[in-house]
Structures are given as C-alpha cells and as structure tokens.
Scaffold this active site. Structure first.
Site, PDB file in Angstrom:
ATOM      1  N   ALA A 171       0.837  -1.200   0.000  1.00  0.00           N
ATOM      2  CA  ALA A 171       0.000   0.000   0.000  1.00  0.00           C
ATOM      3  C   ALA A 171       0.874   1.252   0.000  1.00  0.00           C
ATOM      4  O   ALA A 171       1.194   1.816   1.052  1.00  0.00           O
ATOM      5  CB  ALA A 171      -0.943  -0.023   1.204  1.00  0.00           C
TER       6      ALA A 171
ATOM      7  N   GLU B 293      -1.372   6.684  -3.348  1.00  0.00           N
ATOM      8  CA  GLU B 293      -2.462   7.431  -2.701  1.00  0.00           C
ATOM      9  C   GLU B 293      -3.197   8.258  -3.756  1.00  0.00           C
ATOM     10  O   GLU B 293      -2.672   8.461  -4.855  1.00  0.00           O
ATOM     11  CB  GLU B 293      -1.885   8.367  -1.633  1.00  0.00           C
ATOM     12  CG  GLU B 293      -1.192   7.625  -0.515  1.00  0.00           C
ATOM     13  CD  GLU B 293      -0.670   8.549   0.578  1.00  0.00           C
ATOM     14  OE1 GLU B 293      -0.789   9.780   0.419  1.00  0.00           O
ATOM     15  OE2 GLU B 293      -0.166   8.017   1.576  1.00  0.00           O
TER      16      GLU B 293
ATOM     17  N   ILE C  53      -5.049  -0.469  -4.592  1.00  0.00           N
ATOM     18  CA  ILE C  53      -4.146  -1.434  -3.949  1.00  0.00           C
ATOM     19  C   ILE C  53      -4.508  -2.874  -4.363  1.00  0.00           C
ATOM     20  O   ILE C  53      -5.575  -3.392  -4.005  1.00  0.00           O
ATOM     21  CB  ILE C  53      -4.175  -1.263  -2.403  1.00  0.00           C
ATOM     22  CG1 ILE C  53      -3.835   0.194  -2.025  1.00  0.00           C
ATOM     23  CG2 ILE C  53      -3.225  -2.256  -1.732  1.00  0.00           C
ATOM     24  CD1 ILE C  53      -2.512   0.733  -2.578  1.00  0.00           C
ATOM     25  N   THR C  54      -3.568  -3.481  -5.086  1.00  0.00           N
ATOM     26  CA  THR C  54      -3.803  -4.829  -5.624  1.00  0.00           C
ATOM     27  C   THR C  54      -3.989  -5.843  -4.495  1.00  0.00           C
ATOM     28  O   THR C  54      -3.205  -5.858  -3.544  1.00  0.00           O
ATOM     29  CB  THR C  54      -2.621  -5.251  -6.530  1.00  0.00           C
ATOM     30  OG1 THR C  54      -2.498  -4.287  -7.571  1.00  0.00           O
ATOM     31  CG2 THR C  54      -2.853  -6.634  -7.138  1.00  0.00           C
TER      32      THR C  54
ATOM     33  N   GLN D 106      -4.995  -6.872 -34.876  1.00  0.00           N
ATOM     34  CA  GLN D 106      -4.983  -6.570 -36.310  1.00  0.00           C
ATOM     35  C   GLN D 106      -4.939  -7.860 -37.142  1.00  0.00           C
ATOM     36  O   GLN D 106      -5.666  -7.991 -38.127  1.00  0.00           O
ATOM     37  CB  GLN D 106      -3.766  -5.682 -36.624  1.00  0.00           C
ATOM     38  CG  GLN D 106      -3.868  -4.934 -37.934  1.00  0.00           C
ATOM     39  CD  GLN D 106      -4.988  -3.889 -37.906  1.00  0.00           C
ATOM     40  OE1 GLN D 106      -5.473  -3.512 -36.854  1.00  0.00           O
ATOM     41  NE2 GLN D 106      -5.417  -3.471 -39.085  1.00  0.00           N
TER      42      GLN D 106
ATOM     43  N   HIS E  70      -5.980 -10.757 -36.286  1.00  0.00           N
ATOM     44  CA  HIS E  70      -7.278 -11.440 -36.135  1.00  0.00           C
ATOM     45  C   HIS E  70      -8.406 -10.673 -36.820  1.00  0.00           C
ATOM     46  O   HIS E  70      -9.526 -11.180 -36.924  1.00  0.00           O
ATOM     47  CB  HIS E  70      -7.628 -11.641 -34.655  1.00  0.00           C
ATOM     48  CG  HIS E  70      -6.894 -12.770 -33.995  1.00  0.00           C
ATOM     49  ND1 HIS E  70      -5.578 -12.679 -33.602  1.00  0.00           N
ATOM     50  CD2 HIS E  70      -7.298 -14.021 -33.664  1.00  0.00           C
ATOM     51  CE1 HIS E  70      -5.199 -13.828 -33.048  1.00  0.00           C
ATOM     52  NE2 HIS E  70      -6.227 -14.662 -33.068  1.00  0.00           N
ATOM     53  N   GLY E  71      -8.165  -9.445 -37.231  1.00  0.00           N
ATOM     54  CA  GLY E  71      -9.185  -8.657 -37.934  1.00  0.00           C
ATOM     55  C   GLY E  71     -10.434  -8.484 -37.090  1.00  0.00           C
ATOM     56  O   GLY E  71     -10.344  -8.258 -35.866  1.00  0.00           O
ATOM     57  N   GLY E  72     -11.589  -8.616 -37.701  1.00  0.00           N
ATOM     58  CA  GLY E  72     -12.863  -8.438 -36.980  1.00  0.00           C
ATOM     59  C   GLY E  72     -12.950  -9.357 -35.776  1.00  0.00           C
ATOM     60  O   GLY E  72     -13.444  -8.966 -34.709  1.00  0.00           O
TER      61      GLY E  72
ATOM     62  N   GLU F 231       3.420  -0.472 -11.114  1.00  0.00           N
ATOM     63  CA  GLU F 231       4.816  -0.638 -10.663  1.00  0.00           C
ATOM     64  C   GLU F 231       5.731   0.366 -11.381  1.00  0.00           C
ATOM     65  O   GLU F 231       6.900   0.091 -11.658  1.00  0.00           O
ATOM     66  CB  GLU F 231       5.278  -2.092 -10.804  1.00  0.00           C
ATOM     67  CG  GLU F 231       4.416  -3.006  -9.942  1.00  0.00           C
ATOM     68  CD  GLU F 231       5.036  -4.311  -9.534  1.00  0.00           C
ATOM     69  OE1 GLU F 231       6.272  -4.428  -9.550  1.00  0.00           O
ATOM     70  OE2 GLU F 231       4.278  -5.211  -9.162  1.00  0.00           O
TER      71      GLU F 231
HETATM   72  N1  COS Z   1      17.069   1.198  -4.387  1.00  0.00           N
HETATM   73  C1  COS Z   1      17.407   1.697  -3.177  1.00  0.00           C
HETATM   74  N2  COS Z   1      17.209   2.986  -2.828  1.00  0.00           N
HETATM   75  C2  COS Z   1      16.659   3.795  -3.750  1.00  0.00           C
HETATM   76  C3  COS Z   1      16.288   3.339  -5.035  1.00  0.00           C
HETATM   77  C4  COS Z   1      16.510   1.994  -5.330  1.00  0.00           C
HETATM   78  N3  COS Z   1      16.182   1.483  -6.515  1.00  0.00           N
HETATM   79  N4  COS Z   1      15.751   4.362  -5.715  1.00  0.00           N
HETATM   80  C5  COS Z   1      15.797   5.430  -4.908  1.00  0.00           C
HETATM   81  N5  COS Z   1      16.340   5.074  -3.722  1.00  0.00           N
HETATM   82  C6  COS Z   1      16.579   5.951  -2.572  1.00  0.00           C
HETATM   83  C7  COS Z   1      17.493   7.082  -2.962  1.00  0.00           C
HETATM   84  O1  COS Z   1      18.834   6.711  -2.832  1.00  0.00           O
HETATM   85  C8  COS Z   1      17.108   8.171  -2.010  1.00  0.00           C
HETATM   86  O2  COS Z   1      17.748   7.919  -0.768  1.00  0.00           O
HETATM   87  P1  COS Z   1      18.297   9.126   0.157  1.00  0.00           P
HETATM   88  O3  COS Z   1      17.037   9.831   0.618  1.00  0.00           O
HETATM   89  O4  COS Z   1      18.995   8.451   1.254  1.00  0.00           O
HETATM   90  O5  COS Z   1      19.142  10.002  -0.702  1.00  0.00           O
HETATM   91  C9  COS Z   1      15.613   7.944  -1.806  1.00  0.00           C
HETATM   92  O6  COS Z   1      15.362   6.583  -2.180  1.00  0.00           O
HETATM   93  C10 COS Z   1      14.766   8.893  -2.640  1.00  0.00           C
HETATM   94  O7  COS Z   1      15.092   8.681  -4.005  1.00  0.00           O
HETATM   95  P2  COS Z   1      14.846   9.800  -5.116  1.00  0.00           P
HETATM   96  O8  COS Z   1      15.504  11.067  -4.676  1.00  0.00           O
HETATM   97  O9  COS Z   1      15.241   9.243  -6.430  1.00  0.00           O
HETATM   98  O10 COS Z   1      13.251   9.983  -5.009  1.00  0.00           O
HETATM   99  P3  COS Z   1      12.236  10.840  -5.882  1.00  0.00           P
HETATM  100  O11 COS Z   1      11.140  11.188  -4.978  1.00  0.00           O
HETATM  101  O12 COS Z   1      12.943  11.916  -6.622  1.00  0.00           O
HETATM  102  O13 COS Z   1      11.670   9.866  -7.021  1.00  0.00           O
HETATM  103  C11 COS Z   1      10.904   7.928  -8.181  1.00  0.00           C
HETATM  104  C12 COS Z   1      11.817   8.552  -7.125  1.00  0.00           C
HETATM  105  C13 COS Z   1      10.226   8.861  -9.140  1.00  0.00           C
HETATM  106  C14 COS Z   1      11.803   6.992  -8.959  1.00  0.00           C
HETATM  107  C15 COS Z   1       9.879   7.141  -7.332  1.00  0.00           C
HETATM  108  O14 COS Z   1       8.992   8.024  -6.700  1.00  0.00           O
HETATM  109  C16 COS Z   1       9.112   6.122  -8.116  1.00  0.00           C
HETATM  110  O15 COS Z   1       9.614   5.026  -8.404  1.00  0.00           O
HETATM  111  N6  COS Z   1       7.844   6.443  -8.471  1.00  0.00           N
HETATM  112  C17 COS Z   1       6.959   5.505  -9.056  1.00  0.00           C
HETATM  113  C18 COS Z   1       6.219   4.810  -7.974  1.00  0.00           C
HETATM  114  C19 COS Z   1       5.625   3.537  -8.453  1.00  0.00           C
HETATM  115  O16 COS Z   1       6.271   2.720  -9.089  1.00  0.00           O
HETATM  116  N7  COS Z   1       4.373   3.361  -8.118  1.00  0.00           N
HETATM  117  C20 COS Z   1       3.701   2.185  -8.441  1.00  0.00           C
HETATM  118  C21 COS Z   1       2.964   1.792  -7.218  1.00  0.00           C
HETATM  119  S1  COS Z   1       3.272   0.215  -6.742  1.00  0.00           S
HETATM  120  S2  COS Z   1       2.186  -0.895  -7.930  1.00  0.00           S
END
Ligand code: COS
Length: 383
Positions: A123, A126, A156-157, A337, A339-341, A364
């Site tokens: 979870a 948001e 939330i899956t 495509q 399979h068409g219709g 994800e």
């Molecule tokens: N492994 C370990 N740590 C990681 C990491 C990874 N792959 N990616 C980032 N971090 C850490 C960073 O090192 C950073 O740590 P510090 O605070 O100690 O410096 C912290 O996490 C924050 O990282 P970052 O600055 O890159 O965060 P942002 O908020 O700028 O953005 C993204 C990160 C956009 C990549 C992130 O918000 C994201 O993946 N968003 C998509 C969310 C998602 O997939 N949602 C789907 C829901 S689940 S089905």
C-alpha cells in the site's frame, strides 16, 4: 540457484502444464465472473506458487531472480489475473518484509504467505501520490506504545483479499519526499483499517484492487518494518526493482502467447484463396512481434542473472519494464490486427488480452517513470 537444475526444470514444466491444462480453459469464465474459482486457488496453493520467492527457511521455495523469471515466463502465458493472485505474495507484498523485516516479523508472517493462507498487499499509492510516491500524505504519529495512522491508499492490488498490508506512511513531517517515510506491517481486521469497494477496471478481471483507508488506526511499535523509522521509501524502491523485473517477464510471456495465437490464426484463416499467413504484410507483423518479444526475453534473463550475481540492476530493471511493457502493447495491438474483426470480438479473447496488457505500462511505475529512473541513473553515473 535455489533449486537443483532438474528440480527447477520439472517445476517449470509443471507450471507450463498447469497453465495449459487448467488455467487457459478458464480464461473467459474468470473474466465474466470477475473471480478465480476457489478450487483453482487451492490448486495454485498446492503447487507452492504463493511461496516461490519466500526463503526456504520460512516454507517457500526461495527462488532466485532467474528462477523466478523462468516461472513468470510460464505463468504469464494466460490471463494475468492468475499471476496477480500470487503476485503480491511473491513480489511487492512480501519483498519489503524479506529485505528489511526483523526476524520476529519474518517468522510471524512469511510461513503463512508462502502457503497462501495469508495474502499480502503493498500500500504505497495514494489519491494524490502516484508517480510521485515520495509525496505521500498518510501519516503515522507516535502515540503511547505505537503509532496512529491516518490516510487513504488507492488502487491497492489484492486489498479485498489481503490479510497483511505493507503500508507506507510519513513518520517525519519535517523531512522532505521519501526521507520521512516508514513502512508498517498492518493486519486486516486492525481497528481503523478498512477496505473500500473493489474498483471497476478496464481489464485484468479476476484481479482486484481497492482503497485501503486508515482512520486513527493504532498499531504497536512491533508493526514498524525492520523496527527503524524513515527507511520505508528505500524499502519501497528496492521492492519495486525486483517487482519490475517480474512484471517484465510477465509481459514477455503474454507477448509470446499472443504471437502463438496470432500465428495459429493466420495459418488457418483463409482470404483471397490462401492462408493469410502467406501474405507478407501479415508476416511483417508476426516477425516484428517475434523479434521484439525475443529482445525483451533476452533483456529480462540477462538482468535477472546480473541481479543474482549481486549487481545493482535498478537501471536495467527499469529498462526491462519500459521495453517489455511497451513491447507487449504493440504485440497485443498487432494480434488484434491479425485477427481482424475476430480480434475485436469478445469470443476470441484477443481483445481481452489487449485490455489486460494496457496496465503493464502503468503499474509498478509508468513508462515515463522508468525513463526518468534510467536517465537519472545515467547522469549520476557520468557525473
Ligand atoms: N534502491 C534503493 N534505494 C533507492 C532506489 C533503489 N532502486 N531508488 C531510490 N532510492 C533511494 C534514494 O537513494 C534516495 O535515498 P536518500 O534519501 O537516502 O538520498 C531515496 O530513495 C529517494 O530517491 P529519489 O531522490 O530518487 O526519489 P524521488 O522522490 O525523486 O523519485 C521515483 C523517485 C520517481 C523513482 C519514485 O517516486 C518512483 O519510483 N515512483 C513511481 C512509484 C511507483 O512505481 N508506483 C507504483 C505503485 S506500486 S504498484
């Protein structure tokens, strides 16, 4: 390797046969009923599919990444709802616990997750925090012998079925972005935690998502994942690295299934006096799909092996998710495509896969988020 080569090959073959003989015949029914029959759920549990990635000492198979991917490449050759049922226990629902949980937390939950007795949910998302996961607003306030959580989690899956939620909440309002976020293990039935009605979706019928609402939800200190505050966002990111690779494998599997169906249809369907597979314009679509699916398969296998070798694959996992999810979108479009219709009609099932595949480019981490992760890491490595 967690398993002997022969045992692993046998498991792959068993899953392939199960998909072919038990799951594929039920695809239309699962979509119509928006539910997986209970006896199939039991068979899935009996095969050990809920515990593929859970360490052996907690009753799972403890598969490494390459082994997990090999299973996903088989399990993904049918409606994604079946994979989704076991997807959270093997992926985002249990990984945080495996990676960062305390010994007590692991012992308490992992054995039941491995058998499927307990379903888990992740979870994070948001209403106001989707791609910008670090901006989440759910709060966890220290009170007495624990924390009080308030907030709403969205899409939330497996939430309607879950017995355990990994909930991400802000413990430190003074720290920006992900830095003030912690992860909590919260059991279904905890007062203050409630589940909204199942969402109505474009596809992936039989797999369910819902809101998880926290209203003055009181949890003990023991619910804090790993017993450490403000580490939750890193846990979420590490979890998603592995989850993205798993989803990439599922994309490849669905593409391979659609190519198989398209080829069979093209060889049987006759127009202008010959099977349409004889026409070069149909062949071009089949060939493009085959080449792209093969490229994605190679990427996924290579990245899985690198991860097993201990390398940081955050960039490569994002590359796989980006390429494989976009690829299966193109393959599904060509399948309609070819399979068409018939491809547009519900009876043939192709349009259902077309709708199901659309989610892969979103959950994800959207394709755009994968691009950002890849480019940022490139720039970081070069500076
Ligand atoms: N492994 C370990 N740590 C990681 C990491 C990874 N792959 N990616 C980032 N971090 C850490 C960073 O090192 C950073 O740590 P510090 O605070 O100690 O410096 C912290 O996490 C924050 O990282 P970052 O600055 O890159 O965060 P942002 O908020 O700028 O953005 C993204 C990160 C956009 C990549 C992130 O918000 C994201 O993946 N968003 C998509 C969310 C998602 O997939 N949602 C789907 C829901 S689940 S089905």
């Amino acid at each position: 390797m967690a398993l002997e080569a022969d045992t692993m090959n046998e498991l792959v073959e068993t899953v392939a046969r199960f998909v072919r003989e038990r799951l594929r015949p039920l695809e239309a029914r699962v979509a119509d009923d928006d539910a997986i029959p209970e006896r199939i759920r039991q068979e899935i549990a009996d095969l050990g599919l809920f515990g593929l990635t859970i360490p052996q000492e907690y009753g799972g198979l403890g598969l490494d990444m390459e082994e997990e991917v090999r299973i996903a490449l088989e399990l993904g050759r049918t409606s994604p709802a079946f994979r989704s049922l076991v997807g959270t226990n093997n992926g985002i629902g249990s990984l945080g616990l495996i990676l960062d949980g305390t010994e007590e937390q692991k012992a308490r939950y992992l054995p039941r997750l491995a058998t499927g007795e307990l379903i888990s949910s992740f979870a994070l998302t948001e209403p106001e925090a989707g791609s910008d996961a670090g901006s989440l607003r759910t709060t966890a306030r220290r009170v007495g012998d624990g924390y009080v959580l308030n907030g709403t989690k969205r899409f939330i899956t497996n939430a309607p079925h879950a017995g355990l939620f990994t909930v991400f909440a802000r413990t430190d309002a003074g720290r920006e972005g992900g830095r003030g976020v912690s992860a909590f293990l919260i059991e279904a039935g905890t007062p203050g935690l409630s589940i909204g009605p199942a969402d109505r979706k474009m596809g992936q019928k039989g797999s369910h998502t819902a809101d998880v609402v926290l209203e003055d939800c009181h949890v003990p200190f023991a619910a804090l994942l790993g017993g450490v505050e403000n580490q939750g966002f890193r846990t979420a990111m590490k979890t998603l690295d592995r989850g993205r690779l798993h989803i990439s494998a599922v994309c490849v599997a669905m593409a391979e299934r659609l190519i198989e169906d398209s080829l069979a249809y093209a060889m049987e369907r006759r127009q202008f006096g010959q099977p349409i597979a004889e026409f070069q314009l149909i062949q071009a679509m089949l060939a493009d799909s085959r080449a792209e699916a093969y490229a994605a398969r190679c990427m996924v296998m290579e990245t899985a092996r690198r991860r097993d070798a201990g390398q940081d694959v955050a960039t490569e996992a994002a590359c796989c998710k980006l390429f494989a999810s976009e690829m299966v979108g193109r393959v599904a479009d060509r399948a309609v495509q070819i399979h068409g219709g018939a491809g547009y009609m519900a009876d043939y099932g192709i349009e259902r896969f077309y709708r199901d595949a659309r989610l892969f480019r979103i959950y994800e981490g959207t394709s755009q988020i994968q691009q950002i992760v890849i480019a940022r890491n490139m720039i970081r490595a070069a500076s």
